[in-house]
Design a protein around this motif. Structure first.
Motif, PDB file in Angstrom:
ATOM      1  N   ARG A   2      30.492 -43.090  39.371  1.00 18.17           N
ATOM      2  CA  ARG A   2      31.214 -42.944  40.533  1.00 18.17           C
ATOM      3  C   ARG A   2      32.474 -43.974  40.603  1.00 18.17           C
ATOM      4  O   ARG A   2      32.107 -45.262  40.446  1.00 18.17           O
ATOM      5  CB  ARG A   2      30.471 -43.087  41.935  1.00 18.17           C
ATOM      6  CG  ARG A   2      29.592 -42.057  42.292  1.00 18.17           C
ATOM      7  CD  ARG A   2      29.003 -42.349  43.750  1.00 18.17           C
ATOM      8  NE  ARG A   2      28.200 -43.518  43.585  1.00 18.17           N
ATOM      9  CZ  ARG A   2      28.268 -44.581  44.573  1.00 18.17           C
ATOM     10  NH1 ARG A   2      29.413 -44.359  45.597  1.00 18.17           N
ATOM     11  NH2 ARG A   2      27.631 -45.424  44.731  1.00 18.17           N
ATOM     12  N   ASN A   4      35.170 -46.676  41.326  1.00 20.80           N
ATOM     13  CA  ASN A   4      35.158 -47.609  42.456  1.00 20.80           C
ATOM     14  C   ASN A   4      34.196 -48.275  43.267  1.00 20.80           C
ATOM     15  O   ASN A   4      34.235 -48.598  44.219  1.00 20.80           O
ATOM     16  CB  ASN A   4      36.577 -47.321  43.510  1.00 20.80           C
ATOM     17  CG  ASN A   4      37.797 -47.334  43.146  1.00 20.80           C
ATOM     18  OD1 ASN A   4      38.053 -47.959  41.856  1.00 20.80           O
ATOM     19  ND2 ASN A   4      38.767 -47.477  44.122  1.00 20.80           N
ATOM     20  N   ALA A   5      32.991 -47.642  42.692  1.00 19.56           N
ATOM     21  CA  ALA A   5      31.664 -47.913  43.247  1.00 19.56           C
ATOM     22  C   ALA A   5      31.138 -49.367  42.796  1.00 19.56           C
ATOM     23  O   ALA A   5      30.240 -49.849  43.310  1.00 19.56           O
ATOM     24  CB  ALA A   5      30.522 -46.784  42.923  1.00 19.56           C
ATOM     25  N   GLU A  93      23.358 -48.356  40.365  1.00 21.03           N
ATOM     26  CA  GLU A  93      23.248 -47.139  41.160  1.00 21.03           C
ATOM     27  C   GLU A  93      21.933 -46.645  41.305  1.00 21.03           C
ATOM     28  O   GLU A  93      21.543 -46.030  42.361  1.00 21.03           O
ATOM     29  CB  GLU A  93      24.199 -46.024  40.449  1.00 21.03           C
ATOM     30  CG  GLU A  93      24.161 -44.664  40.902  1.00 21.03           C
ATOM     31  CD  GLU A  93      25.141 -44.377  42.135  1.00 21.03           C
ATOM     32  OE1 GLU A  93      25.224 -43.271  42.657  1.00 21.03           O
ATOM     33  OE2 GLU A  93      25.811 -45.393  42.631  1.00 21.03           O
ATOM     34  N   SER A 216      27.559 -53.953  43.042  1.00 24.70           N
ATOM     35  CA  SER A 216      28.112 -52.845  43.758  1.00 24.70           C
ATOM     36  C   SER A 216      29.489 -53.157  44.482  1.00 24.70           C
ATOM     37  O   SER A 216      29.557 -54.356  44.796  1.00 24.70           O
ATOM     38  CB  SER A 216      27.282 -52.234  44.713  1.00 24.70           C
ATOM     39  OG  SER A 216      26.990 -52.875  45.990  1.00 24.70           O
ATOM     40  N   ALA A 217      30.338 -52.216  44.580  1.00 26.62           N
ATOM     41  CA  ALA A 217      31.460 -52.464  45.376  1.00 26.62           C
ATOM     42  C   ALA A 217      31.230 -53.068  46.785  1.00 26.62           C
ATOM     43  O   ALA A 217      31.814 -53.670  47.353  1.00 26.62           O
ATOM     44  CB  ALA A 217      32.514 -51.258  45.431  1.00 26.62           C
ATOM     45  N   GLY A 218      30.205 -52.485  47.319  1.00 25.85           N
ATOM     46  CA  GLY A 218      29.902 -52.799  48.557  1.00 25.85           C
ATOM     47  C   GLY A 218      29.468 -54.268  48.918  1.00 25.85           C
ATOM     48  O   GLY A 218      29.962 -54.928  49.941  1.00 25.85           O
ATOM     49  N   TYR A 229      37.548 -53.423  40.172  1.00 31.38           N
ATOM     50  CA  TYR A 229      36.916 -52.417  40.463  1.00 31.38           C
ATOM     51  C   TYR A 229      36.848 -51.638  39.184  1.00 31.38           C
ATOM     52  O   TYR A 229      37.870 -51.762  38.296  1.00 31.38           O
ATOM     53  CB  TYR A 229      37.190 -51.510  41.546  1.00 31.38           C
ATOM     54  CG  TYR A 229      37.146 -52.356  42.824  1.00 31.38           C
ATOM     55  CD1 TYR A 229      36.045 -52.226  43.572  1.00 31.38           C
ATOM     56  CD2 TYR A 229      38.251 -52.907  43.381  1.00 31.38           C
ATOM     57  CE1 TYR A 229      35.935 -53.091  44.692  1.00 31.38           C
ATOM     58  CE2 TYR A 229      37.978 -53.469  44.819  1.00 31.38           C
ATOM     59  CZ  TYR A 229      36.991 -53.599  45.428  1.00 31.38           C
ATOM     60  OH  TYR A 229      36.945 -54.149  46.601  1.00 31.38           O
ATOM     61  N   LYS A 379      41.050 -50.786  45.696  1.00 29.60           N
ATOM     62  CA  LYS A 379      39.830 -49.902  46.166  1.00 29.60           C
ATOM     63  C   LYS A 379      40.121 -48.624  46.544  1.00 29.60           C
ATOM     64  O   LYS A 379      41.281 -48.567  47.586  1.00 29.60           O
ATOM     65  CB  LYS A 379      39.169 -51.033  47.391  1.00 29.60           C
ATOM     66  CG  LYS A 379      37.836 -50.114  47.754  1.00 29.60           C
ATOM     67  CD  LYS A 379      36.801 -50.400  46.551  1.00 29.60           C
ATOM     68  CE  LYS A 379      35.439 -49.881  47.152  1.00 29.60           C
ATOM     69  NZ  LYS A 379      35.411 -48.514  47.081  1.00 29.60           N
TER      70      LYS A 379
END
Length: 379
Positions: A2, A4-5, A93, A216-218, A229, A379
């Motif tokens: 995915r 930008n994840a 992921e 992770s991006a989060g 990213y 992002k």
């Protein structure tokens, strides 16, 4: 993957680069890793994934005192670290880990604690290449390069210009090994190594390393520095040199990894602001420009010679100085990744103004493998 994840939150190289006779290869790994962990604002205990090449993950984990839940020892040459980025994204992921350390180091010059490279007698290379004197880059690359030049109309002067313009970038980088200006004439008059390669068209031999922290991006938004990213990745492998010797052209692995990353990222070539192409010998940027689809191979030499990739050019390439002038400890991919991340952070010594997308493309194992990572700071 995915887009930008996932993000890089801690890039760093070894404290020193060049000739480091007082540190073993394993110590260089640790130095780079600790610098990256510090940059990310983490502790060793926060790392639960490790990826490395040549040295084994268990060596790195034991030396640093880490007990990871995921490891990757993929070792396919200098682009191994591009593949590690892709594998780390998949592992995060899948929930196998949260924070991955990708580390690389070599005592390429001082040879302290470095295991000698060998070709097993029963390997394909050992059976079908080494017995006929095809051993190592200087003897493996010249014939296909000469055929590439003939097929696509590439001149010696055009390939020499790669070294000239990389030196211009290196002059802007305080950590670069070679900064003195050179001309095309200087390159073509330098010591012959293996025709058509002269010494100024060959990679440096140095000590050093680098490391990346991925998550992770989060989670990345909570780290001290702005995340970089990952838009897209690609990888491929093939039998060393077989494709190149058959076609007298560049590697089929190049033409798989790069386009895969572009498709994942959902970008066009005109969207690219900054480009890093693995360069151990001067002809590699020509191969990369063609195989990544920026232009036909017939146009690559003229494109570079016209100054399009030099400082101020429309496609800034190898802005750290590359393996010819910045750094090359034996496996260059980590240093290319470091520069792409620096550019996206906006902290590179030769920063490309307003750069938002960087493509980092690597080769490994005497053209046996290729990896591509596309980064962004948006992002």
């Amino acid at each position: 993957m995915r887009r930008n994840a996932f993000a890089v939150v801690g890039p760093a190289e070894t404290t020193e680069l060049g000739v480091i006779p007082n540190m073993s290869q394993l110590q260089l790994h640790a130095d780079a890793a600790l610098n990256a962990i510090k940059d990310a604002g983490l502790k060793l205990s926060d790392i639960d994934g490790i990826a490395t090449a040549v040295e084994t993950p268990q060596q790195i984990a034991h030396y640093l005192g880490i007990t990871p839940t995921w490891v990757d020892g993929t070792s396919v040459g200098g682009c191994s670290f591009m593949l590690h980025v892709r594998h780390a994204a998949a592992a995060i992921e899948a929930g196998l880990c949260n924070t991955v350390l990708i580390t690389h180091a070599e005592s390429g010059k001082s040879m302290i604690g470095k295991a000698p490279r060998s070709i097993p007698a029963d390997s394909l290379q050992g059976q079908f290449e080494a017995p006929f004197g095809v051993y190592g880059p200087p003897s493996m690359f010249p014939i296909p390069v000469l055929r590439y030049m003939k097929t696509h109309g590439i001149t010696h002067e055009q390939i020499a210009s790669v070294a000239v313009f990389q030196r211009e970038w290196a002059a802007k980088n305080p950590r670069a090994m070679m900064k003195a200006p050179i001309t095309v004439e200087d390159v073509l008059n330098s010591k012959m190594i293996a025709y058509p390669f002269r010494i100024l068209q060959c990679c440096l031999v140095t000590d050093g390393g680098g490391a990346l922290i991925m998550t992770s991006a989060g989670r990345a938004k909570d780290f001290p520095h702005k995340p970089v990213y990952i838009l897209g990745t690609g990888e491929s492998v093939e039998t060393p040199m077989v494709s190149q010797m058959k076609t007298f052209d560049s590697s089929r692995a190049f033409t798989v990894a790069g386009p895969t990353a572009f498709r994942e990222a959902g970008i066009k070539h005109g969207d690219v602001d900054h480009l890093m192409i693995y360069v151990a010998f001067a002809r590699l940027p020509l191969y990369g420009l063609g195989d990544l689809g920026f232009m036909p191979h017939e146009e690559t030499g003229a494109f570079i010679a016209a100054g399009n990739t030099r400082p101020g050019g429309k496609l800034p390439m190898n802005t750290n100085g590359g393996g010819l002038s910045y750094m090359h400890s034996g496996m260059y991919g980590m240093y290319a990744l470091q520069e792409s991340v620096r550019q996206m952070r906006g902290i590179a010594p030769a920063q490309v103004p307003g750069a938002k997308i960087s493509v980092c493309h690597g080769v490994g194992g005497m053209f046996a493998a290729s990896g591509t990572v596309i980064f962004t700071n948006e992002k």
